[in-house]
Design a protein around this motif. Sequence first.
Motif, PDB file in Angstrom:
ATOM      1  N   SER A  37       5.808   8.201  -5.545  1.00 51.09           N
ATOM      2  CA  SER A  37       6.082   9.862  -6.186  1.00 51.09           C
ATOM      3  C   SER A  37       6.924   9.678  -7.800  1.00 51.09           C
ATOM      4  N   ARG A  66       2.847   5.066  -0.592  1.00 51.61           N
ATOM      5  CA  ARG A  66       3.071   5.913  -1.576  1.00 51.61           C
ATOM      6  C   ARG A  66       3.984   5.762  -2.762  1.00 51.61           C
ATOM      7  N   SER A  93       1.087  -1.231  -0.128  1.00 52.12           N
ATOM      8  CA  SER A  93      -0.221   0.097  -0.116  1.00 52.12           C
ATOM      9  C   SER A  93       1.326   1.518   0.155  1.00 52.12           C
ATOM     10  N   GLY A 153      -3.894   7.028  -8.255  1.00 54.84           N
ATOM     11  CA  GLY A 153      -3.100   7.842  -8.068  1.00 54.84           C
ATOM     12  C   GLY A 153      -4.083   9.066  -6.425  1.00 54.84           C
ATOM     13  N   GLN A 154      -3.838   9.586  -6.084  1.00 51.40           N
ATOM     14  CA  GLN A 154      -4.703   9.770  -4.793  1.00 51.40           C
ATOM     15  C   GLN A 154      -3.972  11.149  -4.615  1.00 51.40           C
ATOM     16  N   ARG A 155      -4.598  12.660  -4.597  1.00 50.02           N
ATOM     17  CA  ARG A 155      -4.400  13.871  -4.530  1.00 50.02           C
ATOM     18  C   ARG A 155      -4.127  14.387  -3.474  1.00 50.02           C
ATOM     19  N   GLY A 174       0.283  13.388   1.557  1.00 50.82           N
ATOM     20  CA  GLY A 174       0.033  11.712   1.299  1.00 50.82           C
ATOM     21  C   GLY A 174      -0.270  11.558   0.567  1.00 50.82           C
ATOM     22  N   GLY A 175      -0.562  11.907  -0.902  1.00 51.34           N
ATOM     23  CA  GLY A 175      -1.066  11.525  -2.111  1.00 51.34           C
ATOM     24  C   GLY A 175       0.394  10.822  -2.714  1.00 51.34           C
ATOM     25  N   GLY A 176       0.046  10.475  -4.069  1.00 51.97           N
ATOM     26  CA  GLY A 176       1.047  10.149  -4.578  1.00 51.97           C
ATOM     27  C   GLY A 176       0.129   8.899  -5.287  1.00 51.97           C
ATOM     28  N   TYR A 177       1.018   7.749  -5.655  1.00 51.64           N
ATOM     29  CA  TYR A 177       0.364   6.712  -6.620  1.00 51.64           C
ATOM     30  C   TYR A 177       1.033   5.524  -6.114  1.00 51.64           C
ATOM     31  N   ALA A 178       0.203   4.248  -5.675  1.00 45.04           N
ATOM     32  CA  ALA A 178      -0.102   2.983  -5.176  1.00 45.04           C
ATOM     33  C   ALA A 178      -0.361   1.894  -6.665  1.00 45.04           C
TER      34      ALA A 178
END
Length: 133
Positions: free
Chosen positions: A27, A25, A23, A57-59, A62-66
């Motif tokens: 970048s 995140r 899980s 992606g999560q904006r 604490g965002g980023g990609y997973a």
Amino acid sequence: MRLTHLADYAVVMMTAAARREPSARLSATELADETGVPLPTAQKLMQKLAAHGLLVGQRGSGGGYALARPVCEISLADIVEAVEGPIVLTMCADGVNHECALDQHCRVKPHMSVVGDAIRTSLSAVSLQELAR
């Protein structure tokens, strides 16, 4: 057949991502630093991989990609096709009407999809989990 630089970079980046916690995140900056892929290219590839359902992606903070799926469910074929499009060896096998001087006499064309399918099957048999070992 040879992968383009973009497909090669995508495999390298996805392999690096697979070595992290499921899980975690990711970048583009971190993956670019870790893999040596230029940052603008890493950003472009992460967007492309997300558009093809391999990353989510999560904006925000604490965002980023997973990874969108477990590493055992992502294949080398998935990664290559996300960047390159469908795996076909010749233009006439991609289902688009291309002009070819040999078209009227070609006896190979009907069979080229069999070759492309065999290559895709082989690439599909290699999981991201195996690549990350």
